[in-house]
Structures are given as C-alpha cells and as structure tokens.
Scaffold this active site. Structure first.
Site, PDB file in Angstrom:
ATOM      1  N   ASP A   1      -2.527  -1.528  -3.753  1.00 20.16           N
ATOM      2  CA  ASP A   1      -3.091  -0.367  -4.447  1.00 20.16           C
ATOM      3  C   ASP A   1      -2.157   0.057  -5.589  1.00 20.16           C
ATOM      4  O   ASP A   1      -2.297   1.130  -6.155  1.00 20.16           O
ATOM      5  CB  ASP A   1      -3.370   0.799  -3.483  1.00 20.16           C
ATOM      6  CG  ASP A   1      -2.129   1.290  -2.742  1.00 20.16           C
ATOM      7  OD1 ASP A   1      -1.001   0.894  -3.100  1.00 20.16           O
ATOM      8  OD2 ASP A   1      -2.300   2.097  -1.799  1.00 20.16           O
TER       9      ASP A   1
ATOM     10  N   LEU B   1       0.852  -1.198   0.000  1.00 24.09           N
ATOM     11  CA  LEU B   1       0.000   0.000   0.000  1.00 24.09           C
ATOM     12  C   LEU B   1       0.883   1.243   0.000  1.00 24.09           C
ATOM     13  O   LEU B   1       1.802   1.333   0.814  1.00 24.09           O
ATOM     14  CB  LEU B   1      -0.848   0.066   1.273  1.00 24.09           C
ATOM     15  CG  LEU B   1      -2.021  -0.891   1.455  1.00 24.09           C
ATOM     16  CD1 LEU B   1      -2.772  -0.525   2.729  1.00 24.09           C
ATOM     17  CD2 LEU B   1      -2.979  -0.878   0.268  1.00 24.09           C
ATOM     18  N   HIS B   2       0.630   2.158  -0.909  1.00 22.54           N
ATOM     19  CA  HIS B   2       1.385   3.419  -0.858  1.00 22.54           C
ATOM     20  C   HIS B   2       0.628   4.613  -1.431  1.00 22.54           C
ATOM     21  O   HIS B   2       1.116   5.722  -1.397  1.00 22.54           O
ATOM     22  CB  HIS B   2       2.717   3.274  -1.617  1.00 22.54           C
ATOM     23  CG  HIS B   2       2.544   3.243  -3.102  1.00 22.54           C
ATOM     24  ND1 HIS B   2       2.131   2.126  -3.779  1.00 22.54           N
ATOM     25  CD2 HIS B   2       2.704   4.199  -4.043  1.00 22.54           C
ATOM     26  CE1 HIS B   2       2.054   2.383  -5.067  1.00 22.54           C
ATOM     27  NE2 HIS B   2       2.395   3.636  -5.264  1.00 22.54           N
ATOM     28  N   ARG B   3      -0.570   4.394  -1.994  1.00 21.45           N
ATOM     29  CA  ARG B   3      -1.309   5.505  -2.617  1.00 21.45           C
ATOM     30  C   ARG B   3      -1.707   6.533  -1.567  1.00 21.45           C
ATOM     31  O   ARG B   3      -2.156   6.160  -0.466  1.00 21.45           O
ATOM     32  CB  ARG B   3      -2.600   5.009  -3.263  1.00 21.45           C
ATOM     33  CG  ARG B   3      -2.402   4.097  -4.385  1.00 21.45           C
ATOM     34  CD  ARG B   3      -2.330   4.811  -5.708  1.00 21.45           C
ATOM     35  NE  ARG B   3      -1.781   3.881  -6.645  1.00 21.45           N
ATOM     36  CZ  ARG B   3      -0.945   4.191  -7.626  1.00 21.45           C
ATOM     37  NH1 ARG B   3      -0.583   5.442  -7.811  1.00 21.45           N
ATOM     38  NH2 ARG B   3      -0.479   3.284  -8.431  1.00 21.45           N
TER      39      ARG B   3
END
Ligand code: UD1
Length: 387
Positions: free
Chosen positions: A298, A220-222
């Site tokens: 994501d 996850l990094h958005r």
C-alpha cells in the site's frame, strides 16, 4: 563556488519520514555537483527516528547526517504538525535559506512548507500534483495544501499538471522533470543486496521458499489497512491465502507490528509461509523487490519502484495517486478484494500477468533537471529589481 552561490542563503532540504530520504539524496548530490549552485543544508524533522526506519537508510543512500534534527518524534497529526512548525521556525530564521525544498506528502512536508511560505521564503515541492482524490488519507491533505502554497512545483508524471491546473495553480510554476525516486533506484540497483543475503542475515530458513526460490514481497502500513482490527484482519487473511500459492516476505512497519500485537492477530500469520521481518534497509528492500515474483503493497513509492523494475505489483488500496503506474506500469489497484487478488496472483504465477513499460523521464536524471531549472530561478530572484 561562483558569486551567486556565495551571495544567497543555502538551499534548505527537509526530510521527515522514510520515503523522503530516497527523494532528497539525489537532489543534494545534484546541487553539490553544480559549482554555481548555493550550498545545501539538510534538516530532519525527526518524524521517523527508529534505527531501522532512519539511520540504516541514511547510510544506504549515502546521505550525510542532517545539519539539524528537530527530533519531533510521533504524536497525533495535529501534535506532530504543530511541533514540527514550532521547531522549524527558529531554524529558518537562523539560516535564512534562499528556498526550502520539500518532497512527497508526509506531515513534515506540509508543516515546513507552511512555516517557510509565511516568511516569504520560496517553497519548492518535489513530487507535486499527485492526487488520490481520497481526502480520508492524511497524505492527500498534505499534498493539496503544500501545492497551494508552493512557489515551484516539480512533477513526476504528466497527469499531475492537470490536477494542479484544476486546483487553480498557475501553470508557469509547474515543471515536469521526472521522478527523483527513480534516480535513487537507478543509482542503487548495482549495490542491491541479494535476497539470499537478506534471508541469511535474518536467519530465514531458505527451504521455506521451495526449490524455485520464488517469493512475494509485501509491505502494509496505511491507516486504511492497519489501523482498525477488521481491516487488518481482512488484509492478513487474504495474504494468508496468497501465501499458500507463494511464500511471502513482509518487513513490518512499526505501526503495523504494533497493531497486529494490539489486536491479537499474530494467529493469522502462518510462520511457515509468511516471514515477518524488521523494516529493512534501502538496498535490502531493492534486492527483495527486484527479485520478487510479485509485490503486494500500500506504499506509494513501491508502486513506482515496481513499475521501474518491471515487477508485477498489486496495490492494496482503493485508489492510487500515481495513475501512471497503472496506465503504463505493472501496477493493479486491488483494494482488499479477495477474489481479484487471488485471480491476479494466479495470472502472475502462470506467467500471464500484466506487463508494463517505463514512464517518460523516469531515467535517473530528474534531480539534474531540477537543479538546472532551480539554480537560474534562484539567481533571477536574487537580482536587485533595478540592476
Ligand atoms: C508516515 C507518512 C506516510 C509514509 C510513512 C512511511 C504521514 C502522514 N504519513 O506514516 O505517508 O508512507 O511515513 O513510513 O506523514 N513509529 C516508530 N518509529 C518510527 C516512526 C514511527 O515506531 O521511527 C511508529 C509510532 O508508533 C508512530 C507510528 O509508527 O506513532 C506512525 O508513525 P507516523 O510518523 O505518524 O506515520 P507513518 O505511519 O510512519
């Protein structure tokens, strides 16, 4: 090298951030394999700079060190984009490239396209036409604007051409060639690092994985998931519930790690069920994705990689710019819908999850097709008008 290759400027390939490297590596290889192609030159904007985010991936992908690194580093979007433009301009003036090839949708993609187009240097966009229709995503802005100013647009799936047509892009500029990221995946698969080696290298206690050694792989990094406290806490809480069903392996992007720290959310991660790692190399990641029971992400690229590998993927976003991964692949867009996610996980664990097939032209030969089209295109442009 033939006459054309000598007489026109280099093909300038731009990379800036992690997902760009896997797309550019096969292109450079394919140009080098064609004796009639101009030489290539690699410019790194320096958007990503950590060893874990950068150097390891270059090594894994067989990418040589860039000819030039602009070393822009991090900043606000305006600062980063502006700084890339400012530093890229003299490089272009100096090298006089025959074209600038940009990939994907990061800030470096747009910044370098803008510089080149204003100097009447053809902009070639690889992975054009993808749309999430969500203008709150910085990548969507980068995609729409880059496609408007690109001279040649290479697409990974057929839906992209329709998006471009709707935005008024002339269809002769658009070419469906397949997916260069899958070229890299196919070439790398035989060298993928087995998860057991990754776990050993990261001192992960294998007994956490239980007898069957099953695990889920999570990235996850958005901004929409990790930049505000409430969203990140919600995502981590859902992942915590999933981890009771299946242990999770999560390499943390620096921005995600920093925000977990800043918002004081480490307490939501149960270290006995969820293993947080540093960002991994490409071949480690490939091994983890290939052998995962399911993936929750994501990332754009991982939606494609799971489809190519036939691994179930739950995309923690409200939309995807890669609809083919849903229509034909293994991807399901789940947002942060707790009950939907838990239901999908249960189905996958019960062996009745969604199955998929490999999309058209995701065959490992996209870069070859790009070179086969682009070299004659450049040659034609180079011919004097009244020859
Ligand atoms: C960028 C891309 C995104 C892509 C992602 C892959 C844009 C708009 N976004 O997002 O599309 O999916 O790369 O990783 O271009 N940082 C480090 N070390 C690094 C790089 C970044 O610590 O090497 C930290 C910095 O605190 C920085 C933050 O991560 O402020 C965000 O980096 P940035 O390049 O702005 O965007 P990404 O979130 O990585």
């Amino acid at each position: 090298m033939d006459e054309l290759a000598q007489s026109i400027g280099p093909v300038m390939c731009v990379v800036g951030a992690r997902p760009n490297y896997m797309k550019t590596a096969p292109l450079i290889r394919a140009f080098r394999a064609d004796p009639g192609a101009p030489r290539t030159m690699l410019v790194h904007t320096g958007q990503h700079y950590d060893v874990a985010m950068n150097d390891r991936l270059f090594a894994d992908l067989g990418l040589e060190a860039p000819d030039i690194n602009l070393e822009v580093g991090s900043g606000t979007h305006a600062q980063q984009t502006a700084e890339i433009m400012r530093r890229f301009e003299p490089v272009v003036d100096d090298a006089a490239p025959s074209c600038v090839i940009v990939v994907g949708d990061v800030n470096s993609t747009l910044a370098c396209s803008l510089v080149a187009v204003k100097k009447a240097i053809p902009v070639i966009h690889v992975e054009a036409g993808l749309r999430s229709f969500d203008r709150t995503m910085p990548e969507e802005i980068n995609r729409v604007l880059t496609d408007q100013i690109a001279d040649v647009l290479y697409t990974t799936e057929r839906s992209a051409a329709e998006n471009l047509r709707r935005e008024g892009v002339a269809m002769p500029r658009v070419h469906f060639v397949g997916n260069v990221m899958i070229d890299t995946l196919k070439a790398g698969l035989q060298h993928a690092v087995p998860p057991a080696v990754v776990f050993a290298n990261n001192r992960v206690d294998m007994t956490l994985l239980g007898e069957r050694r099953r695990f889920g792989f999570v990235t996850l990094h958005r901004p929409s998931n990790v930049d505000d406290r409430e969203s990140l806490a919600e995502a981590l809480t859902i992942l915590g519930e999933v981890s009771h069903e299946l242990p999770l392996i999560c390499p943390l992007h620096p921005r995600t790690r920093a925000n977990i720290e800043r918002f004081g959310l480490w307490g939501l991660i149960d270290g006995r069920r969820t293993i947080a790692l540093q960002p991994q190399g490409y071949l480690e990641t490939l091994g983890l994705i290939r052998d995962a029971t399911l993936v929750i992400t994501d990332s754009g690229g991982i939606q494609e990689e799971t489809t190519a590998l036939g691994v179930p993927c739950l995309t923690m976003r409200d939309n995807t710019e890669r609809p083919i991964t849903v229509e034909q692949g293994t991807n399901i867009v789940v947002g942060r819908d707790r009950s939907l996610i838990l239901r999908c996980v249960a189905e996958i664990l019960a062996g009745v999850g969604k199955r998929g097939r490999i999309p058209e032209l995701w065959d490992g030969r996209a870069a070859e097709r790009i070179v086969a089209h682009l070299v004659p295109w450049l040659a034609q442009r180079a011919e004097p008008i009244y020859a």
